[in-house]
Write a protein that holds these residues in place. Sequence first.
Motif: not given
Length: 70
Positions: A16-24, A39-48, A62-70
């Motif tokens: 995006d225009a703000v250059h948010h991080l995306l972890e996959i 685990q991923r949420r906690e790890r990326v929260t520490q950095r961003s 066929p399962a997954g989750r995509l979210a903006f955390v902020g």
Amino acid sequence: MVDVAVRGSGADYLVDAVHHLLEIAGRSRRSDFEVAWQQRRERVTQRSPSGFYLCVIELETPAGRLAFVG
């Protein structure tokens, strides 16, 4: 997607225009999906703490989750 994230940022891409991080993250076992999400949420929260996108997918079903955390 704007660019590949800097090594050590805890994410894969800048988006995006703000250059948010995306972890996959892909999981091969259904039993640890929720653990992987937390685990991923906690790890990326520490950095961003200002916000990021997180995507965790289950590779066996066929399962997954995509979210903006902020």
